[in-house]
Design a protein around this motif. Structure first.
Motif, mmCIF file in Angstrom:
data_model
loop_
_atom_site.group_PDB
_atom_site.id
_atom_site.type_symbol
_atom_site.label_atom_id
_atom_site.label_comp_id
_atom_site.label_asym_id
_atom_site.label_seq_id
_atom_site.Cartn_x
_atom_site.Cartn_y
_atom_site.Cartn_z
ATOM 1 N N GLU A 10 -4.465 -15.151 7.838
ATOM 2 C CA GLU A 10 -4.659 -15.238 6.403
ATOM 3 C C GLU A 10 -3.312 -15.431 5.726
ATOM 4 O OE1 GLU A 10 -7.148 -12.306 4.617
ATOM 5 O OE2 GLU A 10 -8.137 -11.889 6.512
ATOM 6 N N ASP A 11 -3.298 -16.240 4.653
ATOM 7 C CA ASP A 11 -2.061 -16.470 3.914
ATOM 8 C C ASP A 11 -1.617 -15.201 3.207
ATOM 9 O OD1 ASP A 11 -1.605 -19.237 4.356
ATOM 10 O OD2 ASP A 11 -3.311 -19.658 3.048
ATOM 11 N N TYR A 13 -0.679 -9.202 -0.454
ATOM 12 C CA TYR A 13 -1.903 -9.458 0.297
ATOM 13 C C TYR A 13 -3.089 -8.920 -0.489
ATOM 14 C CZ TYR A 13 -5.612 -8.722 3.665
ATOM 15 O OH TYR A 13 -6.835 -8.710 4.289
ATOM 16 N N GLY A 14 -4.158 -9.680 -0.539
ATOM 17 C CA GLY A 14 -5.380 -9.231 -1.204
ATOM 18 C C GLY A 14 -5.206 -8.943 -2.678
ATOM 19 N N ALA A 29 4.296 -2.135 -0.485
ATOM 20 C CA ALA A 29 5.710 -1.838 -0.250
ATOM 21 C C ALA A 29 5.901 -1.359 1.192
ATOM 22 C CB ALA A 29 6.193 -0.773 -1.216
ATOM 23 N N VAL A 30 6.874 -1.940 1.870
ATOM 24 C CA VAL A 30 7.186 -1.529 3.233
ATOM 25 C C VAL A 30 7.801 -0.138 3.182
ATOM 26 C CG1 VAL A 30 8.588 -2.035 5.272
ATOM 27 C CG2 VAL A 30 7.481 -3.905 4.010
ATOM 28 N N ARG A 79 2.432 0.505 2.122
ATOM 29 C CA ARG A 79 1.422 1.198 1.312
ATOM 30 C C ARG A 79 1.468 0.668 -0.120
ATOM 31 N NH1 ARG A 79 1.829 6.763 2.381
ATOM 32 N NH2 ARG A 79 3.286 6.501 4.062
ATOM 33 N N LEU A 80 0.365 0.877 -0.857
ATOM 34 C CA LEU A 80 0.285 0.424 -2.248
ATOM 35 C C LEU A 80 1.089 1.310 -3.183
ATOM 36 C CD1 LEU A 80 -3.462 -0.584 -2.585
ATOM 37 C CD2 LEU A 80 -1.468 -2.082 -2.672
ATOM 38 N N SER A 81 1.073 2.614 -2.942
ATOM 39 C CA SER A 81 1.819 3.569 -3.767
ATOM 40 C C SER A 81 2.246 4.727 -2.881
ATOM 41 C CB SER A 81 0.953 4.071 -4.929
ATOM 42 O OG SER A 81 -0.143 4.814 -4.436
#
Length: 106
Positions: free
Chosen positions: A12-13, A29-30, A35-36, A76-78
């Motif tokens: 997926e792109d 993504y999505g 964040a890494v 993670r997102l947050s």
């Protein structure tokens, strides 16, 4: 999401932001920016294309098939969201990254 026999492997792109020294910082993504996690280990390696994958052939007397660049990282997102493991791939000569796999890191 884990790719299984029921949900075959597909790319997926995505978009990846890197630090000046080449380490991944974030993955888009999505519709979200992941964040890494700087405290989690990342892995970076190059692998060979499968001989049956005809999308990138080598010259007849060129020897090896082209290397595919890989990153495995945790993001993670947050700060209080679940940690996910992303496996990213990039084909030789391409500026585009693809998501090969995403799993729960726990």
């Amino acid at each position: 999401m884990t790719f299984t026999a029921e949900a075959p492997h597909r790319l997926e792109d995505i978009a990846v932001r890197f630090s000046p020294d080449g380490a991944p910082l974030a993955v888009r993504y999505g519709g979200n920016i992941w964040a890494v996690d700087p405290d989690a280990a990342t892995a970076h390696w190059f692998g060979r294309r499968s001989w049956w994958d005809g999308s990138g052939s080598a010259a007849i007397d060129g020897g090896d098939l082209p290397s595919v660049e890989n990153w495995r990282l945790h993001a993670r997102l947050s700060s209080n969201s679940a940690l996910l493991t992303f496996h990213l791939q990039r084909s030789p000569g391409s500026p585009d990254w693809f998501l090969a796999d995403i799993t729960d890191a726990s």
